[in-house]
Design a protein around this motif. Structure first.
Motif, PDB file in Angstrom:
ATOM      1  N   GLY A  89       0.813  -1.213   0.000  1.00 13.95           N
ATOM      2  CA  GLY A  89       0.000   0.000   0.000  1.00 13.95           C
ATOM      3  C   GLY A  89       0.845   1.261   0.000  1.00 13.95           C
ATOM      4  N   TYR A  90       2.019   1.170   0.606  1.00 16.40           N
ATOM      5  CA  TYR A  90       2.907   2.329   0.693  1.00 16.40           C
ATOM      6  C   TYR A  90       3.650   2.590  -0.617  1.00 16.40           C
ATOM      7  N   PHE A  91       4.056   1.520  -1.314  1.00  8.87           N
ATOM      8  CA  PHE A  91       4.928   1.688  -2.479  1.00  8.87           C
ATOM      9  C   PHE A  91       4.244   1.469  -3.828  1.00  8.87           C
ATOM     10  N   LEU A  92       2.995   1.034  -3.842  1.00  6.36           N
ATOM     11  CA  LEU A  92       2.408   0.659  -5.132  1.00  6.36           C
ATOM     12  C   LEU A  92       2.402   1.797  -6.137  1.00  6.36           C
ATOM     13  N   ASP A  93       2.040   2.991  -5.727  1.00  9.84           N
ATOM     14  CA  ASP A  93       1.974   4.098  -6.678  1.00  9.84           C
ATOM     15  C   ASP A  93       3.339   4.407  -7.277  1.00  9.84           C
ATOM     16  N   ASP A  94       4.390   4.302  -6.473  1.00 11.69           N
ATOM     17  CA  ASP A  94       5.742   4.535  -6.996  1.00 11.69           C
ATOM     18  C   ASP A  94       6.089   3.508  -8.069  1.00 11.69           C
ATOM     19  N   VAL A  95       5.777   2.247  -7.789  1.00 12.14           N
ATOM     20  CA  VAL A  95       6.045   1.182  -8.760  1.00 12.14           C
ATOM     21  C   VAL A  95       5.176   1.368  -9.998  1.00 12.14           C
ATOM     22  N   ALA A  96       3.903   1.656  -9.791  1.00 10.15           N
ATOM     23  CA  ALA A  96       2.968   1.791 -10.907  1.00 10.15           C
ATOM     24  C   ALA A  96       3.381   2.925 -11.845  1.00 10.15           C
ATOM     25  N   GLU A  97       3.830   4.033 -11.288  1.00 12.79           N
ATOM     26  CA  GLU A  97       4.238   5.157 -12.127  1.00 12.79           C
ATOM     27  C   GLU A  97       5.421   4.781 -13.024  1.00 12.79           C
ATOM     28  N   VAL A  98       6.370   4.024 -12.484  1.00 13.86           N
ATOM     29  CA  VAL A  98       7.525   3.599 -13.272  1.00 13.86           C
ATOM     30  C   VAL A  98       7.086   2.660 -14.391  1.00 13.86           C
ATOM     31  N   VAL A  99       6.273   1.661 -14.055  1.00 14.00           N
ATOM     32  CA  VAL A  99       5.835   0.667 -15.045  1.00 14.00           C
ATOM     33  C   VAL A  99       4.970   1.315 -16.121  1.00 14.00           C
ATOM     34  N   GLU A 100       4.041   2.160 -15.708  1.00 15.18           N
ATOM     35  CA  GLU A 100       3.150   2.807 -16.678  1.00 15.18           C
ATOM     36  C   GLU A 100       3.928   3.718 -17.621  1.00 15.18           C
ATOM     37  N   HIS A 101       4.875   4.458 -17.080  1.00 19.15           N
ATOM     38  CA  HIS A 101       5.668   5.378 -17.912  1.00 19.15           C
ATOM     39  C   HIS A 101       6.559   4.612 -18.889  1.00 19.15           C
ATOM     40  N   LYS A 102       7.135   3.504 -18.425  1.00 15.61           N
ATOM     41  CA  LYS A 102       8.081   2.740 -19.254  1.00 15.61           C
ATOM     42  C   LYS A 102       7.374   1.892 -20.312  1.00 15.61           C
ATOM     43  N   ASP A 103       6.295   1.197 -19.912  1.00 16.11           N
ATOM     44  CA  ASP A 103       5.688   0.203 -20.791  1.00 16.11           C
ATOM     45  C   ASP A 103       4.387   0.656 -21.453  1.00 16.11           C
ATOM     46  N   TYR A 104       3.775   1.699 -20.920  1.00 18.25           N
ATOM     47  CA  TYR A 104       2.501   2.164 -21.491  1.00 18.25           C
ATOM     48  C   TYR A 104       2.520   3.687 -21.654  1.00 18.25           C
ATOM     49  N   PRO A 105       3.526   4.214 -22.346  1.00 16.87           N
ATOM     50  CA  PRO A 105       3.672   5.668 -22.437  1.00 16.87           C
ATOM     51  C   PRO A 105       2.533   6.350 -23.191  1.00 16.87           C
ATOM     52  N   ALA A 106       1.853   5.616 -24.082  1.00 18.56           N
ATOM     53  CA  ALA A 106       0.766   6.215 -24.862  1.00 18.56           C
ATOM     54  C   ALA A 106      -0.548   6.264 -24.096  1.00 18.56           C
ATOM     55  N   ASP A 107      -0.642   5.514 -22.988  1.00 19.64           N
ATOM     56  CA  ASP A 107      -1.879   5.476 -22.202  1.00 19.64           C
ATOM     57  C   ASP A 107      -1.918   6.628 -21.201  1.00 19.64           C
ATOM     58  N   PRO A 108      -3.119   7.100 -20.894  1.00 15.23           N
ATOM     59  CA  PRO A 108      -3.232   8.122 -19.837  1.00 15.23           C
ATOM     60  C   PRO A 108      -2.685   7.556 -18.520  1.00 15.23           C
ATOM     61  N   PRO A 109      -1.900   8.324 -17.786  1.00 14.89           N
ATOM     62  CA  PRO A 109      -1.350   7.808 -16.519  1.00 14.89           C
ATOM     63  C   PRO A 109      -2.439   7.651 -15.467  1.00 14.89           C
ATOM     64  N   GLY A 110      -2.207   6.731 -14.552  1.00 13.70           N
ATOM     65  CA  GLY A 110      -3.157   6.544 -13.462  1.00 13.70           C
ATOM     66  C   GLY A 110      -3.043   7.661 -12.443  1.00 13.70           C
ATOM     67  N   ARG A 111      -4.055   7.754 -11.610  1.00 17.57           N
ATOM     68  CA  ARG A 111      -4.058   8.755 -10.541  1.00 17.57           C
ATOM     69  C   ARG A 111      -3.561   8.088  -9.256  1.00 17.57           C
ATOM     70  N   ALA A 112      -2.552   8.697  -8.681  1.00 11.62           N
ATOM     71  CA  ALA A 112      -2.020   8.142  -7.428  1.00 11.62           C
ATOM     72  C   ALA A 112      -3.098   8.200  -6.352  1.00 11.62           C
ATOM     73  N   LEU A 113      -3.231   7.119  -5.609  1.00  9.14           N
ATOM     74  CA  LEU A 113      -4.162   7.110  -4.498  1.00  9.14           C
ATOM     75  C   LEU A 113      -3.669   8.087  -3.431  1.00  9.14           C
ATOM     76  N   PRO A 114      -4.575   8.826  -2.799  1.00 10.54           N
ATOM     77  CA  PRO A 114      -4.144   9.666  -1.678  1.00 10.54           C
ATOM     78  C   PRO A 114      -3.371   8.827  -0.662  1.00 10.54           C
TER      79      PRO A 114
END
Length: 229
Positions: A89-114
């Motif tokens: 729960g603490y690190f998922l957004d950090d990991v998700a941002e890296v994966v989304e930026h690297k592997d899905y650059p054409a997709d809209p980025p996700g919104r980090a959970l508060p």
């Protein structure tokens, strides 16, 4: 689909982009496990002191300390999924941002959970995982059931938690629940991968980062072509 996600996460978990997050995740996991170990050790010490076994039954006292070491180790194994839930729960957004930026650059980025919501997610699942694994721990001395109960329970819990955390970056809570039910077989299989990983000593420390990366990939594949709200 799941196999592709597993291999993608395996390639990325030690990549330079995720390495810093991985070390921080391992550090937090170890710190929490040490705190749990110290707490359990203190409780057991208080129990032995109050019952004063050494004065009456020195052999039983020595045997009790031997069992305490093994018993506390087993308890930590059963508590690891709950600790993993908090760390994820603490690190998922950090990991998700890296994966989304690297592997899905054409997709809209996700919104980090508060931050508070992400931690509450982790604590909620940690509490549920703790309850379920305490029940599984009671079955520890029943051969053929102990490992099976642990594996099945954590396959469900870990699959559900990691999927909801990954999907929650794109969908409202009700849609996340609908997607999880719609793809429950795949989500359960992904949870089984994580439950198996938790059973491997040392390697299980990478579960939060590996699980987050795997589920980001899996969510992307499951919802390809569907517009998030």
């Amino acid at each position: 689909m799941l196999i592709q996600s597993v291999f993608a996460a395996a390639r990325e978990v030690f990549s330079p982009a995720l390495r810093r997050i991985l070390w921080k995740s391992i550090g937090l996991t170890l710190a929490l496990l040490v705190l749990v170990w110290l707490g359990l050790t203190k409780l057991f010490d208080i129990f032995l002191t109050n019952h004063d076994l050494s004065a009456t039954y020195p052999i039983i006292d020595s045997f009790a300390f031997f069992l305490a070491g093994f018993g506390l180790f087993v308890a930590l194994v059963y508590l690891l999924p709950a600790v993993s839930a908090v760390v994820a729960g603490y690190f998922l957004d950090d990991v998700a941002e890296v994966v989304e930026h690297k592997d899905y650059p054409a997709d809209p980025p996700g919104r980090a959970l508060p931050f508070g919501k992400a931690i509450l997610y982790g604590i909620r699942f940690a509490g549920l995982s703790l309850l379920v694994n305490l029940v599984a721990l009671l079955l520890f001395f029943i051969p053929g059931i102990n490992i099976g109960a642990f594996f099945v329970a954590n396959a469900y819990l870990l699959g559900r938690e990691y999927f909801e955390l990954a999907a929650g970056r794109f969908w409202p809570a009700e849609d996340v629940a609908r997607l999880r039910v719609e793809h429950r077989g795949t989500v359960l299989a992904a949870g089984a991968v994580l439950a198996g990983l938790v059973l491997v000593p040392v390697v299980n420390l990478i579960t939060p980062v590996f699980g987050a990366a795997m589920m980001v990939h899996l969510h992307k594949k499951l919802t390809r072509g569907r517009a998030a709200i």
